[in-house]
Design a protein around this motif. Structure first.
Motif, PDB file in Angstrom:
ATOM      1  N   ALA A   1      -4.073   8.187   1.137  1.00  0.00           N
ATOM      2  CA  ALA A   1      -4.068   7.657  -0.225  1.00  0.00           C
ATOM      3  C   ALA A   1      -3.930   8.754  -1.270  1.00  0.00           C
ATOM      4  O   ALA A   1      -3.791   8.468  -2.458  1.00  0.00           O
ATOM      5  CB  ALA A   1      -5.345   6.857  -0.474  1.00  0.00           C
ATOM      6  N   VAL A   2      -3.976  10.014  -0.841  1.00  0.00           N
ATOM      7  CA  VAL A   2      -3.839  11.146  -1.756  1.00  0.00           C
ATOM      8  C   VAL A   2      -2.792  12.104  -1.201  1.00  0.00           C
ATOM      9  O   VAL A   2      -2.490  12.095  -0.005  1.00  0.00           O
ATOM     10  CB  VAL A   2      -5.174  11.885  -1.949  1.00  0.00           C
ATOM     11  N   HIS A   3      -2.256  12.937  -2.045  1.00  0.00           N
ATOM     12  CA  HIS A   3      -1.292  13.941  -1.606  1.00  0.00           C
ATOM     13  C   HIS A   3      -2.047  15.140  -1.020  1.00  0.00           C
ATOM     14  O   HIS A   3      -3.112  15.531  -1.492  1.00  0.00           O
ATOM     15  CB  HIS A   3      -0.416  14.397  -2.770  1.00  0.00           C
ATOM     16  N   GLY A   4      -1.499  15.696   0.031  1.00  0.00           N
ATOM     17  CA  GLY A   4      -2.122  16.866   0.647  1.00  0.00           C
ATOM     18  C   GLY A   4      -3.315  16.474   1.493  1.00  0.00           C
ATOM     19  O   GLY A   4      -3.340  15.410   2.108  1.00  0.00           O
ATOM     20  N   GLY A   5      -4.322  17.333   1.527  1.00  0.00           N
ATOM     21  CA  GLY A   5      -5.509  17.056   2.321  1.00  0.00           C
ATOM     22  C   GLY A   5      -5.503  17.806   3.639  1.00  0.00           C
ATOM     23  O   GLY A   5      -4.575  18.555   3.960  1.00  0.00           O
ATOM     24  N   ASP A   6      -6.560  17.578   4.427  1.00  0.00           N
ATOM     25  CA  ASP A   6      -6.755  18.307   5.676  1.00  0.00           C
ATOM     26  C   ASP A   6      -6.116  17.634   6.884  1.00  0.00           C
ATOM     27  O   ASP A   6      -6.109  18.204   7.970  1.00  0.00           O
ATOM     28  CB  ASP A   6      -8.253  18.483   5.940  1.00  0.00           C
ATOM     29  N   TYR A   7      -5.599  16.417   6.710  1.00  0.00           N
ATOM     30  CA  TYR A   7      -5.066  15.674   7.839  1.00  0.00           C
ATOM     31  C   TYR A   7      -3.549  15.539   7.744  1.00  0.00           C
ATOM     32  O   TYR A   7      -2.988  15.439   6.647  1.00  0.00           O
ATOM     33  CB  TYR A   7      -5.689  14.272   7.901  1.00  0.00           C
ATOM     34  N   GLU A   8      -2.910  15.497   8.905  1.00  0.00           N
ATOM     35  CA  GLU A   8      -1.470  15.249   8.950  1.00  0.00           C
ATOM     36  C   GLU A   8      -1.205  13.772   8.716  1.00  0.00           C
ATOM     37  O   GLU A   8      -1.832  12.908   9.337  1.00  0.00           O
ATOM     38  CB  GLU A   8      -0.912  15.677  10.308  1.00  0.00           C
ATOM     39  N   HIS A   9      -0.290  13.480   7.826  1.00  0.00           N
ATOM     40  CA  HIS A   9      -0.005  12.100   7.468  1.00  0.00           C
ATOM     41  C   HIS A   9       0.932  11.445   8.485  1.00  0.00           C
ATOM     42  O   HIS A   9       1.771  12.107   9.098  1.00  0.00           O
ATOM     43  CB  HIS A   9       0.633  12.026   6.084  1.00  0.00           C
ATOM     44  N   ASP A  10       0.774  10.133   8.624  1.00  0.00           N
ATOM     45  CA  ASP A  10       1.679   9.348   9.464  1.00  0.00           C
ATOM     46  C   ASP A  10       2.657   8.600   8.562  1.00  0.00           C
ATOM     47  O   ASP A  10       2.246   7.985   7.569  1.00  0.00           O
ATOM     48  CB  ASP A  10       0.890   8.346  10.310  1.00  0.00           C
ATOM     49  N   PRO A  11       3.953   8.610   8.889  1.00  0.00           N
ATOM     50  CA  PRO A  11       4.938   7.974   8.008  1.00  0.00           C
ATOM     51  C   PRO A  11       4.772   6.468   7.881  1.00  0.00           C
ATOM     52  O   PRO A  11       5.129   5.895   6.844  1.00  0.00           O
ATOM     53  CB  PRO A  11       6.287   8.352   8.652  1.00  0.00           C
ATOM     54  N   TRP A  12       4.268   5.791   8.922  1.00  0.00           N
ATOM     55  CA  TRP A  12       4.045   4.349   8.796  1.00  0.00           C
ATOM     56  C   TRP A  12       3.045   4.057   7.690  1.00  0.00           C
ATOM     57  O   TRP A  12       3.252   3.172   6.863  1.00  0.00           O
ATOM     58  CB  TRP A  12       3.540   3.764  10.115  1.00  0.00           C
ATOM     59  N   LEU A  13       1.949   4.789   7.682  1.00  0.00           N
ATOM     60  CA  LEU A  13       0.937   4.557   6.665  1.00  0.00           C
ATOM     61  C   LEU A  13       1.442   4.996   5.293  1.00  0.00           C
ATOM     62  O   LEU A  13       1.233   4.297   4.287  1.00  0.00           O
ATOM     63  CB  LEU A  13      -0.356   5.294   7.013  1.00  0.00           C
ATOM     64  N   ASP A  14       2.093   6.143   5.239  1.00  0.00           N
ATOM     65  CA  ASP A  14       2.611   6.633   3.958  1.00  0.00           C
ATOM     66  C   ASP A  14       3.589   5.640   3.336  1.00  0.00           C
ATOM     67  O   ASP A  14       3.593   5.437   2.113  1.00  0.00           O
ATOM     68  CB  ASP A  14       3.316   7.980   4.146  1.00  0.00           C
ATOM     69  N   SER A  15       4.418   5.034   4.158  1.00  0.00           N
ATOM     70  CA  SER A  15       5.509   4.211   3.631  1.00  0.00           C
ATOM     71  C   SER A  15       5.159   2.738   3.470  1.00  0.00           C
ATOM     72  O   SER A  15       5.762   2.051   2.637  1.00  0.00           O
ATOM     73  CB  SER A  15       6.735   4.318   4.557  1.00  0.00           C
ATOM     74  N   HIS A  16       4.211   2.233   4.250  1.00  0.00           N
ATOM     75  CA  HIS A  16       4.037   0.785   4.310  1.00  0.00           C
ATOM     76  C   HIS A  16       2.639   0.269   3.982  1.00  0.00           C
ATOM     77  O   HIS A  16       2.471  -0.928   3.756  1.00  0.00           O
ATOM     78  CB  HIS A  16       4.411   0.284   5.707  1.00  0.00           C
ATOM     79  N   ALA A  17       1.615   1.128   3.968  1.00  0.00           N
ATOM     80  CA  ALA A  17       0.242   0.648   3.794  1.00  0.00           C
ATOM     81  C   ALA A  17      -0.159   0.581   2.323  1.00  0.00           C
ATOM     82  O   ALA A  17       0.184   1.461   1.530  1.00  0.00           O
ATOM     83  CB  ALA A  17      -0.734   1.549   4.547  1.00  0.00           C
ATOM     84  N   ASP A  18      -0.889  -0.478   1.978  1.00  0.00           N
ATOM     85  CA  ASP A  18      -1.462  -0.634   0.645  1.00  0.00           C
ATOM     86  C   ASP A  18      -2.929  -0.181   0.730  1.00  0.00           C
ATOM     87  O   ASP A  18      -3.780  -0.886   1.276  1.00  0.00           O
ATOM     88  CB  ASP A  18      -1.391  -2.099   0.206  1.00  0.00           C
ATOM     89  N   PHE A  19      -3.231   0.984   0.202  1.00  0.00           N
ATOM     90  CA  PHE A  19      -4.566   1.557   0.335  1.00  0.00           C
ATOM     91  C   PHE A  19      -5.564   0.970  -0.660  1.00  0.00           C
ATOM     92  O   PHE A  19      -6.725   1.363  -0.672  1.00  0.00           O
ATOM     93  CB  PHE A  19      -4.501   3.076   0.222  1.00  0.00           C
TER      94      PHE A  19
END
Length: 338
Positions: free
Chosen positions: A141-159
């Motif tokens: 839900a935020v840019h950056g951070g300590d975790y690697e992002h998954d494209p499914w969540l980045d592109s399709h999830a409503d946080f």
């Protein structure tokens, strides 16, 4: 001379006096991330912590994945499976099929968490893994951070539309994830809009009537439940530990925990029936937003064992309605005995 057997969970898990543990291995436990075709739902596995063996299985309705120009984002469900803290994983066919159906029926992305199991990893290991998984999800839900992002969540999830769902021990994990982290604001800017607890697994030293009257041929029996508590609670603890008994000394006070709106489903023939009803009554007395669904003819884990029965279909419909109704905007206090 072989060590004596001290616990036996239906032959799937055995614990011996010398500390040796036999577990039927699931070859899919540490499967690497891969895209799999599942009809109307695509799924893939993501390893969050290889050292701990912590991973999640993601589910995304295929029609949404294929429409790359789709502007609408989907609700997100973080799911914790049951198994008495000792058994199963998202790869178990019963839970995998349940989660496929959940994603397709609700039209949501589902993150199914493969937390560590007891007795190799006693509580609070499962709670810690659940919180880690939620932190990973919220990091998207935020840019950056300590975790690697998954494209499914980045592109399709409503946080802004996140829900927790757990069945049996998984409902216990979801309850503690909210209670121990100080409520739904712990993962801001991700918004936990509600939680669904299906046949939540709590316990205490004092027996309830439904526990005492549980028939020996039930799917989930009192001896099996006691064995799960013995191997999952911290060494030396009993069932009045705060991990099992939410009313015990040391447990977060329900009236002080900012719980999200809840849907609690209870089986009328489940050994855990009375404890689940007591939990709901406590929540109502605290003024929590709560829907209760009692399926009178059903035993424990009916939704996984009989996924196409009428009760399972009605449960799925109720979950879908709960998620689509935006419960934060309209607190509902509704009892549905069905």
């Amino acid at each position: 001379m072989a060590s004596a057997e001290v616990e036996n969970m239906s032959g799937v898990l055995k614990v011996y006096r010398d500390g040796t543990i036999f577990r039927v291995e699931d070859p899919r436990m540490f499967v690497k991330a891969s895209l799999q075709g599942e009809g109307d739902v695509a799924s893939k596995d993501i390893v969050l912590n290889e050292k701990l063996g912590l991973w999640v299985r993601l589910y995304l309705p295929s029609s949404h994945l294929q429409q790359q120009t789709e502007k609408r984002r989907l609700p997100l469900i973080v799911y914790f499976h049951g198994g008495g803290f000792c058994l199963a994983s998202p790869a178990l066919p019963d839970f995998h099929n349940f989660t496929l159906k959940l994603a397709a029926s609700v039209g949501a992305i589902v993150v199914s968490v493969a937390y560590r199991l007891a007795p190799e990893h006693r509580l609070p290991a499962a709670y810690d893994d659940g919180i880690t998984a939620l932190q990973w999800v919220s990091s998207h839900a935020v840019h950056g951070g300590d975790y690697e992002h998954d494209p499914w969540l980045d592109s399709h999830a409503d946080f802004s539309q996140v829900y927790l769902l757990g069945d049996s021990a998984g409902a216990n994990i979801a309850h503690h994830a909210v209670a121990e982290c100080g409520g739904v604001e712990a993962w801001s800017p991700m918004r936990v809009r509600g939680a669904i607890f299906v046949q939540p697994y709590f316990g205490a030293e004092k027996r309830t009537r439904s526990e005492s009257e549980c028939p020996p041929d039930a799917f989930f029996t009192l001896p099996l439940s006691d064995a799960c508590w013995r191997v999952s609670l911290p060494v030396g603890s009993n069932r009045d530990h705060p991990f099992s008994n939410p009313w015990s000394d040391g447990a977060p006070k329900l009236e002080e925990v900012p719980l999200p709106p809840l849907l609690v489903a209870i089986g009328g023939r489940d050994m855990l029936r009375d404890r689940g009803l007591d939990y709901c009554e406590s929540l109502k007395q605290c003024g929590k937003s709560l829907e209760v669904m009692v399926l009178e003819e059903e035993e424990h884990a009916f939704y996984a064992l009989k996924p196409h029965c009428q009760s399972s279909e009605r449960l799925m419909e109720r979950i879908s309605r709960f998620i689509s109704s935006s419960p934060l905007e309209s607190a509902i206090h509704n009892n549905d005995v069905a």
